[in-house]
Design a protein around this motif. Structure first.
Motif, PDB file in Angstrom:
ATOM      1  N   ILE A 196       0.846  -1.201   0.000  1.00 61.02           N
ATOM      2  CA  ILE A 196       0.000   0.000   0.000  1.00 61.02           C
ATOM      3  C   ILE A 196       0.881   1.249   0.000  1.00 61.02           C
ATOM      4  CG2 ILE A 196      -1.671   1.364   1.330  1.00 61.02           C
ATOM      5  CD1 ILE A 196      -2.889  -1.273   2.286  1.00 61.02           C
ATOM      6  N   LEU A 232     -12.302   3.306   1.449  1.00 64.39           N
ATOM      7  CA  LEU A 232     -12.228   2.379   0.307  1.00 64.39           C
ATOM      8  C   LEU A 232     -13.600   1.771   0.041  1.00 64.39           C
ATOM      9  CD1 LEU A 232     -10.781   0.760  -1.867  1.00 64.39           C
ATOM     10  CD2 LEU A 232      -9.827  -0.710  -0.081  1.00 64.39           C
ATOM     11  N   ARG A 243     -15.781   2.213  -3.305  1.00 63.38           N
ATOM     12  CA  ARG A 243     -16.321   1.042  -4.004  1.00 63.38           C
ATOM     13  C   ARG A 243     -17.819   1.186  -4.223  1.00 63.38           C
ATOM     14  NH1 ARG A 243     -12.921  -3.104  -0.078  1.00 63.38           N
ATOM     15  NH2 ARG A 243     -11.148  -3.391  -1.490  1.00 63.38           N
ATOM     16  N   ARG A 280     -15.945  -7.061  -1.572  1.00 60.22           N
ATOM     17  CA  ARG A 280     -15.047  -6.600  -2.620  1.00 60.22           C
ATOM     18  C   ARG A 280     -13.577  -6.862  -2.285  1.00 60.22           C
ATOM     19  NH1 ARG A 280     -16.028  -5.373  -7.991  1.00 60.22           N
ATOM     20  NH2 ARG A 280     -14.844  -3.536  -8.646  1.00 60.22           N
ATOM     21  N   GLY A 281     -13.215  -6.659  -1.019  1.00 60.74           N
ATOM     22  CA  GLY A 281     -11.827  -6.912  -0.627  1.00 60.74           C
ATOM     23  C   GLY A 281     -11.452  -8.365  -0.883  1.00 60.74           C
ATOM     24  N   VAL A 304     -10.960  -9.050  -4.606  1.00 63.62           N
ATOM     25  CA  VAL A 304      -9.652  -8.579  -5.101  1.00 63.62           C
ATOM     26  C   VAL A 304      -8.559  -9.571  -4.690  1.00 63.62           C
ATOM     27  CG1 VAL A 304      -7.902  -6.754  -4.891  1.00 63.62           C
ATOM     28  CG2 VAL A 304     -10.305  -6.137  -5.205  1.00 63.62           C
ATOM     29  N   ARG A 351      -6.107 -11.277  -7.285  1.00 59.02           N
ATOM     30  CA  ARG A 351      -4.715 -10.812  -7.299  1.00 59.02           C
ATOM     31  C   ARG A 351      -3.781 -11.678  -6.477  1.00 59.02           C
ATOM     32  NH1 ARG A 351      -1.888  -6.007  -6.851  1.00 59.02           N
ATOM     33  NH2 ARG A 351      -2.056  -5.932  -4.602  1.00 59.02           N
ATOM     34  N   SER A 376      -3.870  -8.513  -1.267  1.00 57.33           N
ATOM     35  CA  SER A 376      -4.999  -7.630  -1.000  1.00 57.33           C
ATOM     36  C   SER A 376      -4.825  -6.302  -1.739  1.00 57.33           C
ATOM     37  CB  SER A 376      -5.220  -7.461   0.500  1.00 57.33           C
ATOM     38  OG  SER A 376      -4.128  -6.852   1.114  1.00 57.33           O
ATOM     39  N   SER A 377      -5.926  -5.581  -1.831  1.00 54.30           N
ATOM     40  CA  SER A 377      -5.980  -4.334  -2.592  1.00 54.30           C
ATOM     41  C   SER A 377      -4.893  -3.382  -2.096  1.00 54.30           C
ATOM     42  CB  SER A 377      -7.346  -3.690  -2.425  1.00 54.30           C
ATOM     43  OG  SER A 377      -7.516  -3.294  -1.081  1.00 54.30           O
ATOM     44  N   ALA A 378      -4.264  -2.692  -3.004  1.00 64.31           N
ATOM     45  CA  ALA A 378      -3.203  -1.775  -2.605  1.00 64.31           C
ATOM     46  C   ALA A 378      -3.344  -0.421  -3.296  1.00 64.31           C
ATOM     47  CB  ALA A 378      -1.839  -2.389  -2.898  1.00 64.31           C
ATOM     48  N   SER A 382      -6.011   0.857  -4.777  1.00 58.26           N
ATOM     49  CA  SER A 382      -7.267   1.497  -4.360  1.00 58.26           C
ATOM     50  C   SER A 382      -7.246   1.834  -2.871  1.00 58.26           C
ATOM     51  CB  SER A 382      -8.453   0.590  -4.687  1.00 58.26           C
ATOM     52  OG  SER A 382      -8.279  -0.696  -4.107  1.00 58.26           O
ATOM     53  N   ALA A 383      -6.536   1.039  -2.086  1.00 57.20           N
ATOM     54  CA  ALA A 383      -6.427   1.319  -0.647  1.00 57.20           C
ATOM     55  C   ALA A 383      -5.619   2.590  -0.427  1.00 57.20           C
ATOM     56  CB  ALA A 383      -5.778   0.138   0.071  1.00 57.20           C
TER      57      ALA A 383
END
Ligand code: NAD
Ligand code: LMR
Length: 336
Positions: free
Chosen positions: A21, A163, A167, A235-236, A239, A243, A246-248, A250-251
Motif C-alpha cells: 500500500i 475504500l 467502491r 469486494r476486498g 480482489v 490478485r 490484497s488491494s493496494a 485502491s487502498a
C-alpha cells in the motif's frame, strides 16, 4: 516550484512503508495530492528492522521521483523516531489477510502493533496529530491505538472505510450510467468487515443536469438491499481471490482521500470515517464505528438526523455487535 517556496514542511509518517500500500501512497503524499500543491512534506517511513534494506530502495525511488514538495525522508525501524513531531500518521503496517480469511482473523497478530504504536504516539507525537488506521482489523486497531495514547484526544484516531465508500460510489455510478463523481452521500456504517452496511438510501445522483435520489434513479429496492450490499461487503475478498494479494492501489487512493478531506475539508459531500462512537444512531459507545461525517477546519462531525428504517436498524445492530465483540477480544489480547 515558486508557489511552495517559503512554506514550512509538515512531518508525516507512513508505517508499513516497505509494503505494497505504501508503495502507492508515498507518491500521492509526496506529490501534493493529500496536503495540497503548496505544502512541502517531510516523510517519516517506519517499518520493521528486517525490511530496512527494502525500505532503502523505496527511499532511492522517492529521490528519483524528483518531487518539488518532498522536503526530506527519514527511514527508521524505531516508532519513537518515526512518530516524533508528526502532524499526520498513516498506520498501514500490519499483516494482510489471505484468501479464505476474515479481517478479524488478523486481530491477535496485529492488535499488539497498535498498542505499541499508541504508546509511542502518546510519548512523542504532537497532541494534534491526525491518525488514520489502515492496517486490519482497522476499526479495532484504531480503538486500541487510541486507548494506549490517552494524552491525544480520541477524536484524532480514525479508521479507514473510505475504500468501501469509493467502491460503493463506483458501483452505483456504473449501475446508473453516470461518471463516478455524479454520485454523492453514499454511507458506510460500522465495521470495515463483511458486516459493514453500505447504504444508498440518502445518496443523490446528478443525471442530465438534475439531482435525484439514488433509490429513485435505480428503482430497484431488491438490488440496493442485496446485490449492492454484498458486492461492497465482499469486494476486498474478491480482489484477493483475483490478485492473490490484497488491494493496494485502491487502498492507497482511499487513504489519500480520507486524510485530504480531514485536513482540507469535505465541502458539501458526506464522507465515511471510522470514529470513536458517541452512541449516535443507537450504536455502541466507545467502539470505532464508521459514520457519515462532514469535515471542516481539521475536525469531523457526524451527520445527524437521518432516518433509520427497520432494515437499516438490523444492519447497524449486526455490525455494532461485531465491533463490541472485537473490542473485547482485543482488550484480552492486550492484557498479556
Ligand atoms: P504488506 O504486507 O505489503 O505491507 C505491510 C508492511 O508492514 C510490511 O512491509 C511489514 O514489514 C510492515 N510491518 C509489519 N509490522 C510492522 C510494525 N510493527 N511496524 C511497522 N511496520 C510493520 O501489506 P499491505 O498490502 O500494504 O497491507 C497493509 C495492511 O493494510 C494490512 O493489514 C491490510 O489488510 C490492510 N488494508 C486495509 C484496508 C482498509 O480499507 N482499511 C485496505 C487494504 C489493506
Ligand atoms: C480491502 O478491503 O481490500 C482490505 O481491507 C484488504 C482485505 O483484507 O480485504
Amino acid at each position: 516550484n515558486m508557489s511552495s517556496e517559503g512554506a514550512e514542511p509538515i512531518r508525516v509518517v507512513v508505517t508499513g512503508a516497505a509494503g505494497q500500500i505504501a508503495y502507492s501512497l508515498l507518491y500521492q503524499i509526496a506529490s501534493g495530492a493529500v496536503f495540497g500543491p503548496n505544502q512541502p512534506v517531510y516523510l517519516h517511513l517506519l517499518d520493521i528492522a528486517p525490511m530496512m534494506g527494502v525500505l532503502e530502495g523505496v527511499v532511492m525511488e522517492l529521490a528519483d521521483c524528483a518531487l518539488p514538495l518532498l522536503a526530506g525522508v527519514l527511514p527508521t525501524a524505531k516508532p519513537e523516531e518515526a512518530f516524533k513531531d508528526v502532524v499526520a500518521a498513516f498506520l498501514v503496517g500490519a499483516m494482510p489477510r489471505k484468501e479464505g480469511m476474515e479481517r478479524k482473523d488478523l486481530l491477535a497478530a496485529n492488535v499488539r502493533i497498535f498498542k505499541e504504536q499508541g504508546q509511542a504516539l502518546d510519548k512523542v507525537a504532537r497532541k494534534d496529530v491526525k491518525v488514520l488506521v489502515v492496517g486490519n482489523p482497522a476499526n479495532t486497531n484504531a480503538l486500541i491505538c487510541s486507548k494506549y495514547a490517552p494524552s491525544i484526544p480520541k477524536e484524532n484516531f480514525t479508521a479507514m472505510t473510505r475504500l468501501d465508500q469509493n467502491r460503493a460510489q463506483s458501483q452505483l455510478a456504473a449501475k446508473i450510467g453516470v461518471p463516478v463523481q455524479n454520485v454523492k452521500n453514499v454511507i458506510i456504517w460500522g465495521n470495515h468487515s463483511s458486516t459493514q452496511f453500505p447504504d444508498a438510501s440518502n445518496a443523490v445522483v446528478t443525471v442530465g443536469g438534475a439531482q435525484k435520489p439514488v433509490p429513485a434513479a435505480i428503482n430497484d429496492d431488491a438490488y440496493l438491499k442485496s446485490t449492492f450490499v454484498t458486492t461492497v461487503q465482499k469486494r476486498g475478498a474478491a480482489v484477493i481471490a483475483a490478485r492473490k494479494m490484497s488491494s493496494a492501489l485502491s487502498a492507497a487512493k482511499a487513504a489519500s482521500d480520507h486524510m485530504r478531506d480531514w485536513f482540507l475539508g469535505s465541502g458539501d459531500r458526506w464522507v465515511s470515517m471510522g470514529v470513536v462512537s458517541d452512541g449516535s444512531y443507537g450504536t455502541p459507545r466507545d467502539v470505532v464505528f464508521s459514520f457519515p461525517v462532514t469535515t471542516a477546519n481539521g475536525k469531523w462531525k457526524i451527520v445527524q438526523g437521518l432516518t433509520i428504517n427497520d432494515f437499516a436498524r438490523q444492519m447497524l445492530d449486526a455490525t455494532g455487535k461485531e465491533l463490541a465483540e472485537e473490542k473485547q477480544e482485543a482488550m484480552d489480547v492486550c492484557k498479556d
